[in-house]
Structures are given as structure tokens and as C-alpha cells.
Enzyme design. Structure first.
Site, mmCIF file in Angstrom:
data_model
loop_
_atom_site.group_PDB
_atom_site.id
_atom_site.type_symbol
_atom_site.label_atom_id
_atom_site.label_comp_id
_atom_site.label_asym_id
_atom_site.label_seq_id
_atom_site.Cartn_x
_atom_site.Cartn_y
_atom_site.Cartn_z
ATOM 1 N N LYS A 50 0.840 -1.197 0.000
ATOM 2 C CA LYS A 50 0.000 0.000 0.000
ATOM 3 C C LYS A 50 0.878 1.252 0.000
ATOM 4 C CE LYS A 50 -0.433 -0.404 5.025
ATOM 5 N NZ LYS A 50 -1.244 -1.031 6.097
ATOM 6 N N TYR A 267 16.042 29.651 9.341
ATOM 7 C CA TYR A 267 14.823 30.316 9.805
ATOM 8 C C TYR A 267 14.659 30.156 11.318
ATOM 9 C CZ TYR A 267 13.158 30.559 4.952
ATOM 10 O OH TYR A 267 13.014 30.823 3.623
HETATM 11 C C1 LIG Z 1 -0.430 -2.043 6.664
HETATM 12 C C2 LIG Z 1 -0.967 -3.351 7.110
HETATM 13 C C3 LIG Z 1 -0.106 -4.414 7.424
HETATM 14 C C4 LIG Z 1 1.405 -4.252 7.447
HETATM 15 O O1 LIG Z 1 1.813 -3.614 8.645
HETATM 16 P P1 LIG Z 1 3.360 -3.412 9.005
HETATM 17 O O2 LIG Z 1 3.368 -2.894 10.381
HETATM 18 O O3 LIG Z 1 3.895 -2.413 8.019
HETATM 19 O O4 LIG Z 1 3.993 -4.730 8.838
HETATM 20 C C5 LIG Z 1 -0.672 -5.628 7.739
HETATM 21 N N1 LIG Z 1 -2.019 -5.798 7.772
HETATM 22 C C6 LIG Z 1 -2.873 -4.792 7.503
HETATM 23 C C7 LIG Z 1 -4.338 -5.027 7.591
HETATM 24 C C8 LIG Z 1 -2.380 -3.542 7.170
HETATM 25 O O5 LIG Z 1 -3.236 -2.543 6.904
#
Ligand SMILES: *Cc1c(COP(=O)(O)O)cnc(C)c1O
Length: 375
Positions: A50, A267
Site C-alpha cells: 500500500k 529560519y
Molecule cells: C499495513 C498493514 C499491514 C502491514 O503492517 P506493518 O506494520 O507495516 O507490517 C498488515 N495488515 C494490515 C491489515 C495492514 O493494513
């Protein structure tokens, strides 16, 4: 899958706009996937891609994790892109359908769907094609974001299990605290009670659980951040977990300044020299994805030597202490994160987590993809 197809985040032709560049290592991704296989032998591995592969580029992630059993994501447009560009294997949509059109797409493109609430369940009950869908029924084990509670979960199971349209039904949950010692115990108990007697495969583990909770590996694991070489734990670094950083963010010094005692830089003048010192100005700022909240003292490497940032991060620039680097000059290479400075250390200094920094890599940063292990 050819490089050309995935050009939206690959390096543009020279001249480059600025010295900054991200490097994505497919070798590191493959290595991290092999760590998942070591941790969870024999389990189906959903590589989570994702957010465009946690900021590494969707196509790069698909190449780096070509040996995964399936890819998991939340964006339907990205799932379509993966299909167009040749990913033929399983795809799992972790938040399921957002509207009925997504179910249509899932049928066309063979996307497995999470079902976490009643509306999604009704959309799937409307599907007429036999054995058309793989469904992951989500249990709310205490995160209280998505998923059914005990009774509703068992009722949803009964309804889905009776549908001719459902080819395979998997029971899943997502832990709120798998990164803490004992943090998944209560969630595991609740899941076991809800799933008791249901004859279906199970999927529970994110990276943290994949790494340290073999009792939660079930039938399929869903690692994300560990595949990119980030740690899911606050107190255990990625290197000690056997992971390698998939992303390096590097740039160069644009200028070197000499400050007199009492001079400030940047800044807001949030850093002031106590004695005469040399500082370097780096071509990297928050518009590249570097966290603006990184305070004075955030680790950075100049010419391979660790030093620290000084002054407020600006849109296009940040400044570093060059006291330990008498030879540094304009053009000297700088690593913002990578092998020498773990992304998780930068994140911790800035009050966030490596995940966020990876995902925030800005579109203006050219990405170079390297396939082989560094010599
Ligand atoms: C993003 C996600 C993962 C992966 O999580 P990590 O902490 O990056 O390993 C696993 N399961 C679901 C449902 C997620 O949304």
C-alpha cells in the site's frame, strides 16, 4: 515488467533538477522477504505494498517482492495498475471495497476482498457468479477501527460461508499492539474465541508479529515495513532484526559556511554556534519528504561520517555540523537516511516512525533503482 512501464517515479534523463536522489534497492527488498520466509516458514506471504510500496514505488515493490505469494494494498487504482503491468498473482485489498464498483473490479481482476462491516457483506451477497471471490473476514480484536465484534463476526462468517460466490473464506485480524511485549495476547485470545470451530484459514500477523510471534503466523502473514528494511519496534533496530534498508535518501552539500560564536543559522535562528564552526548546507528539505520537525542534532552522514543537523529544516535545504569534516566542501555527498543513518533513527529524532518518512518521499525526488547487491 519493463522499467519503462514504471516510469512515473524512475530517474528522469540528465541533467537532474538537483543533487538529491533516492535509491531503491531491489536486492535489499529480496533480502528482507527472505527474512520473512525465515521467520514464518511455509506460510503464505502477502507483501504489503500500500501507499505505493511504502513510498518505494509500486512497480519497484512488485519487482522486489516478485517472489512473494501475493501483494496486499488498499488502493483499487493501484491494484488495476498492478494487473495492467503484469502482476498475475494474488492481490488482497486490505480495506475491502469502498463501493459496489470495487466489487465489480474485484471480480474482473481477481482481487481478494477484506469484509469488515455489514455494508460490504451485503455487496458480496449480491454477487451471482459462482466461486468468484476470495474473502478475508475481519475480526475487531481491540484496535477498534475496522472489523466485526465476536457475535457479528460469527454471524458474518455463517452468511459468507453459505454463499456460492465465495470461493475461499479466510479469518483475519490486525493487531493494535503487536510491537509491545505481550501486546497481542488479549487480541489473540479474543480472536481464538471468535474463530473457535470455524473451518477457515487464518491471517493475523503484521511485521511485528511476523518477527516475534510465531504463534500468530496462522496460514498467511502480512508484513509491510520490515520488507522495506524498517523496524516495527520502538526499541529494536532494523539491523539487529536482520533487515536491510531498501531506501537511501542522498544529496550533496550546496555550500559551506563558517559561523562565528553567537551566529545563528536558518529560519527562526533555532541553532546558534557556541564557538566558531563550519556548517554545510544540504540540498534536501521538507518538500523532498525530509521531516520539518527534525530538531537540531538529528543524525545525518556527510561523506560517510555521521554528524548532526543544525537549524530549522527548510523547504529545499537543511544544514549540518561539519566540525568533524574539515575536508567537506560544496559537492560533498550527504546521506539523509540509508545504510549509515537508519531511517528509524531520523524518524525517532523527529518524533515519528520510519513508516511515515518512507511514505512521505516527495514526487520531486528522482528515484534510482538498483537491482544487485552493492559490491
Ligand atoms: C499495513 C498493514 C499491514 C502491514 O503492517 P506493518 O506494520 O507495516 O507490517 C498488515 N495488515 C494490515 C491489515 C495492514 O493494513
Amino acid at each position: 515488467m519493463s522499467d519503462g512501464v514504471y516510469s512515473w517515479r524512475t530517474a528522469p534523463p540528465r541533467p537532474m533538477p538537483r543533487p538529491i536522489q533516492a535509491t531503491v534497492s531491489l536486492a535489499a527488498m529480496r533480502h528482507n522477504l527472505s527474512r520473512v520466509r525465515q521467520c514464518a516458514p511455509g506460510r503464505f506471504v502477502w507483501a504489503v505494498v500500500k501507499a505505493d510500496g511504502y513510498g518505494h514505488g509500486l512497480a519497484n515493490a512488485a519487482r522486489g517482492f516478485a517472489a512473494a505469494d501475493g501483494l496486499a494494498l488498499v488502493e483499487f487504482d493501484r491494484a488495476a495498475r498492478l494487473r495492467r503491468e503484469g502482476w498475475d498473482g494474488p492481490l488482497l485489498m486490505l480495506e475491502g471495497a469502498f463501493d459496489p464498483d470495487d466489487v465489480e473490479q474485484a471480480l474482473r481482476e481477481r482481487l481478494a476482498l477484506v469484509v469488515h462491516e455489514a455494508r460490504q457483506l451485503r455487496w458480496i451477497e449480491a454477487v451471482r457468479a459462482p466461486a468468484a471471490l476470495d474473502v478475508f473476514l475481519k475480526f475487531n480484536s481491540g484496535m477498534n477501527r475496522l472489523g466485526f465484534m465476536h457475535d457479528a463476526f460469527r454471524e458474518a462468517y455463517a452468511r459468507l460461508a453459505g454463499l456460492p460466490a465465495v470461493r475461499r473464506l479466510t479469518l483475519m485480524t490486525h493487531f493494535a499492539n503487536a510491537d509491545l511485549p505481550g501486546g497481542a495476547d488479549e487480541a489473540m485470545r479474543r480472536f481464538a474465541a471468535a474463530a473457535e470451530g470455524l473451518a477457515a484459514p487464518r491471517s493475523l500477523s503484521n511485521s511485528a508479529a511476523t518477527l516475534v510471534l510465531p504463534q500468530a503466523h496462522g496460514d498467511s502473514v502480512r508484513p509491510g515495513v520490515m520488507l522495506y528494511g524498517g523496524t516495527p519496534f520502538a526499541a529494536r533496530d532494523a539491523h539487529s532484526l536482520g533487515l536491510r534498508p531498501a531506501m537511501t535518501l542522498a544529496s550533496r552539500l550546496l555550500a559551506v559556511q563558517t559561523l562565528a560564536a553567537g551566529d545563528a543559522v536558518g529560519y527562526g535562528s533555532i541553532f546558534r554556534a557556541e564557538q566558531p564552526m563550519r556548517i554545510g548546507v544540504v540540498a534536501c528539505g521538507y518538500a523532498d519528504g525530509y521531516p520539518r520537525h527534525a530538531p537540531n542534532g538529528t543524525p545525518v552522514a556527510v561523506d560517510g561520517v555521521r554528524t548532526v543537523t543544525v537549524g530549522r529544516v527548510a523547504m529545499d535545504m537543511l544544514m549540518v555540523d561539519l566540525d568533524a569534516l574539515p575536508h567537506a566542501r560544496p559537492g560533498t555527498p550527504v546521506e539523509l537516511w540509508g545504510e549509515t543513518v537508519p531511517i528509524d533513527e531520523v524518524a525517532q529524532a523527529a518524533g515519528t516512525i520510519g513508516y511515515e518518512l518512507m511514505c512521505a518521499l516527495a514526487p520531486r525526488v528522482p528515484v534510482r533503482v538498483v537491482d544487485a547487491d552493492p559490491a
